[in-house]
Design a protein around this motif. Structure first.
Motif, PDB file in Angstrom:
ATOM      1  N   THR A  95       0.979  -1.081  -0.011  1.00  0.00           N
ATOM      2  CA  THR A  95      -0.093  -0.037  -0.107  1.00  0.00           C
ATOM      3  C   THR A  95       0.834   1.173   0.101  1.00  0.00           C
ATOM      4  O   THR A  95       1.940   1.199   0.268  1.00  0.00           O
ATOM      5  CB  THR A  95      -0.910   0.154   1.276  1.00  0.00           C
ATOM      6  OG1 THR A  95      -0.195   0.341   2.395  1.00  0.00           O
ATOM      7  CG2 THR A  95      -1.762  -1.350   1.454  1.00  0.00           C
ATOM      8  N   LEU A 142      -1.816  12.812  -0.419  1.00  0.00           N
ATOM      9  CA  LEU A 142      -2.085  11.553  -0.856  1.00  0.00           C
ATOM     10  C   LEU A 142      -2.764  10.588   0.137  1.00  0.00           C
ATOM     11  O   LEU A 142      -2.993   9.583   0.143  1.00  0.00           O
ATOM     12  CB  LEU A 142      -0.670  10.747  -1.240  1.00  0.00           C
ATOM     13  CG  LEU A 142       0.179  11.374  -2.228  1.00  0.00           C
ATOM     14  CD1 LEU A 142       1.544  10.596  -2.404  1.00  0.00           C
ATOM     15  CD2 LEU A 142      -0.784  10.987  -3.634  1.00  0.00           C
ATOM     16  N   HIS A 145      -5.514   7.860  -0.500  1.00  0.00           N
ATOM     17  CA  HIS A 145      -4.878   6.691  -1.346  1.00  0.00           C
ATOM     18  C   HIS A 145      -4.079   6.061  -0.451  1.00  0.00           C
ATOM     19  O   HIS A 145      -3.347   4.963  -0.786  1.00  0.00           O
ATOM     20  CB  HIS A 145      -4.067   7.473  -2.577  1.00  0.00           C
ATOM     21  CG  HIS A 145      -4.666   8.359  -3.569  1.00  0.00           C
ATOM     22  ND1 HIS A 145      -5.535   7.616  -4.207  1.00  0.00           N
ATOM     23  CD2 HIS A 145      -4.629   9.615  -3.486  1.00  0.00           C
ATOM     24  CE1 HIS A 145      -6.000   8.890  -5.109  1.00  0.00           C
ATOM     25  NE2 HIS A 145      -5.515  10.020  -4.648  1.00  0.00           N
ATOM     26  N   ALA A 148      -4.433   2.096  -0.844  1.00  0.00           N
ATOM     27  CA  ALA A 148      -4.393   1.765  -2.445  1.00  0.00           C
ATOM     28  C   ALA A 148      -2.902   1.190  -2.329  1.00  0.00           C
ATOM     29  O   ALA A 148      -2.042   1.534  -2.051  1.00  0.00           O
ATOM     30  CB  ALA A 148      -4.652   2.871  -3.250  1.00  0.00           C
ATOM     31  N   THR A 152      -0.981   1.321  -8.296  1.00  0.00           N
ATOM     32  CA  THR A 152      -2.166   1.824  -9.086  1.00  0.00           C
ATOM     33  C   THR A 152      -2.289   3.347  -9.143  1.00  0.00           C
ATOM     34  O   THR A 152      -3.095   4.148  -9.660  1.00  0.00           O
ATOM     35  CB  THR A 152      -3.542   1.430  -8.281  1.00  0.00           C
ATOM     36  OG1 THR A 152      -3.548   2.036  -7.049  1.00  0.00           O
ATOM     37  CG2 THR A 152      -3.506  -0.151  -8.037  1.00  0.00           C
ATOM     38  N   LEU A 153      -1.474   4.010  -8.417  1.00  0.00           N
ATOM     39  CA  LEU A 153      -1.174   5.520  -8.636  1.00  0.00           C
ATOM     40  C   LEU A 153      -0.882   5.958  -9.896  1.00  0.00           C
ATOM     41  O   LEU A 153      -0.272   5.267 -10.870  1.00  0.00           O
ATOM     42  CB  LEU A 153      -0.045   6.184  -7.629  1.00  0.00           C
ATOM     43  CG  LEU A 153      -0.350   5.748  -5.982  1.00  0.00           C
ATOM     44  CD1 LEU A 153       0.906   6.284  -5.398  1.00  0.00           C
ATOM     45  CD2 LEU A 153      -1.679   6.325  -5.243  1.00  0.00           C
ATOM     46  N   GLN A 157       1.612  11.009  -9.102  1.00  0.00           N
ATOM     47  CA  GLN A 157       1.365  10.562  -7.455  1.00  0.00           C
ATOM     48  C   GLN A 157       2.285   9.831  -7.104  1.00  0.00           C
ATOM     49  O   GLN A 157       2.919   9.737  -6.062  1.00  0.00           O
ATOM     50  CB  GLN A 157       0.000  10.015  -7.415  1.00  0.00           C
ATOM     51  CG  GLN A 157      -1.300  10.827  -7.836  1.00  0.00           C
ATOM     52  CD  GLN A 157      -2.510   9.887  -7.540  1.00  0.00           C
ATOM     53  OE1 GLN A 157      -2.579   8.866  -8.073  1.00  0.00           O
ATOM     54  NE2 GLN A 157      -3.591  10.569  -7.066  1.00  0.00           N
TER      55      GLN A 157
END
Length: 261
Positions: A95, A142, A145, A148, A152-153, A157
């Motif tokens: 993550t 961020l 996110h 996440a 996937t950024l 980012q």
């Protein structure tokens, strides 16, 4: 102003190709220094040597007053030298939050026996690291996110996340390799703002390789120009743009773009 990095006559060859030719330069302590030049000038190779990724064939590198030639990246990291990459190297299956939490070195929980006998210390340390990581993500925009997967950024980012890694330790010098590459103008403005903030609030020194002359003009003083493996010029951006040797090194459209910057 003293130098945070001093490079003394660094030479690097690959077969018959000399990429760095007795290159010498200094990065001032407490400054945001720009490192520019045409493709093939040797900029990234020099970064890799300073960061311990590549060994020079000749010459010496000094960091914070001590010679560090040949030291490994993790050793330099422990001394306060960090870097980012033109292509972000996030841990894509972890993550966003975990990408920051693994950064601080020498965590107690990394030792096998500590997991048995120092559980309280580990939990206290992890709470502190978690707090710093969440605060860093909040500053960088961020935080939403945090759960996440980092893979996937967006590209921009990921560049912010790489900068966030350098914020998880007390970096003395951050080497930024083309932070603007592939980043939209909005996120690029955010990235520049955070670099300025770290420089202002923490006194962090930066050295930035970048082809975006607007970004260099906004952030950097001094600017160092490399060409053919050596330093061609150094000064303020206005002086660099007026230097005929620099325009000749960039050639054609790149030169015209610099003149208009």
């Amino acid at each position: 102003m003293s130098a945070i990095i001093a490079v003394d006559r660094i030479t690097k060859r690959y077969g018959g190709l000399t990429v760095l030719d007795a290159c010498s330069l200094e990065v001032p302590r407490g400054a945001i220094t720009g490192l520019i030049g045409p493709n093939g000038a040797g900029k990234t190779t020099l970064f890799n040597i300073i960061a311990g990724v590549t060994r020079p064939d000749e010459g010496h590198v000094f960091f914070d007053g001590s010679e560090v030639t040949g030291k490994k990246p993790h050793e330099l990291f422990g001394l306060g030298l960090t870097r980012t990459f033109q292509i972000p190297k996030e841990w894509g299956r972890m993550t966003v939050l975990e990408n920051l939490m693994v950064v601080p070195p020498r965590q107690t929980g990394e030792r096998v026996l500590a997991a048995w006998f120092e559980g309280g210390r580990i939990r206290q340390e992890e709470r502190a690291i978690l707090g710093r990581a969440e605060a860093t993500l909040e500053v960088l925009g961020l935080f939403a996110h945090r759960a996440a997967l980092a893979g996937t950024l967006s590209g921009g980012q990921k560049k912010l996340l790489e900068l966030g890694r350098t914020m998880m330790v007390d970096s003395k010098l951050v080497l930024l390799d083309e932070p603007g590459a592939g980043v939209n103008r909005t996120l690029l403005g955010d990235l520049a703002h955070h670099i300025e903030r770290l420089h202002r609030e923490r006194g962090t020194s930066f050295c930035i390789i970048e082809h975006d002359m607007d970004l260099i003009a906004r952030l950097c003083d001094p600017v160092i120009v490399m060409a053919e493996g050596r330093v061609l010029a150094k000064g303020k951006m206005a002086e660099i743009k007026a230097d005929a040797r620099v325009r000749e090194a960039y050639l054609g459209a790149a030169s015209a773009g610099m003149a208009a910057a």
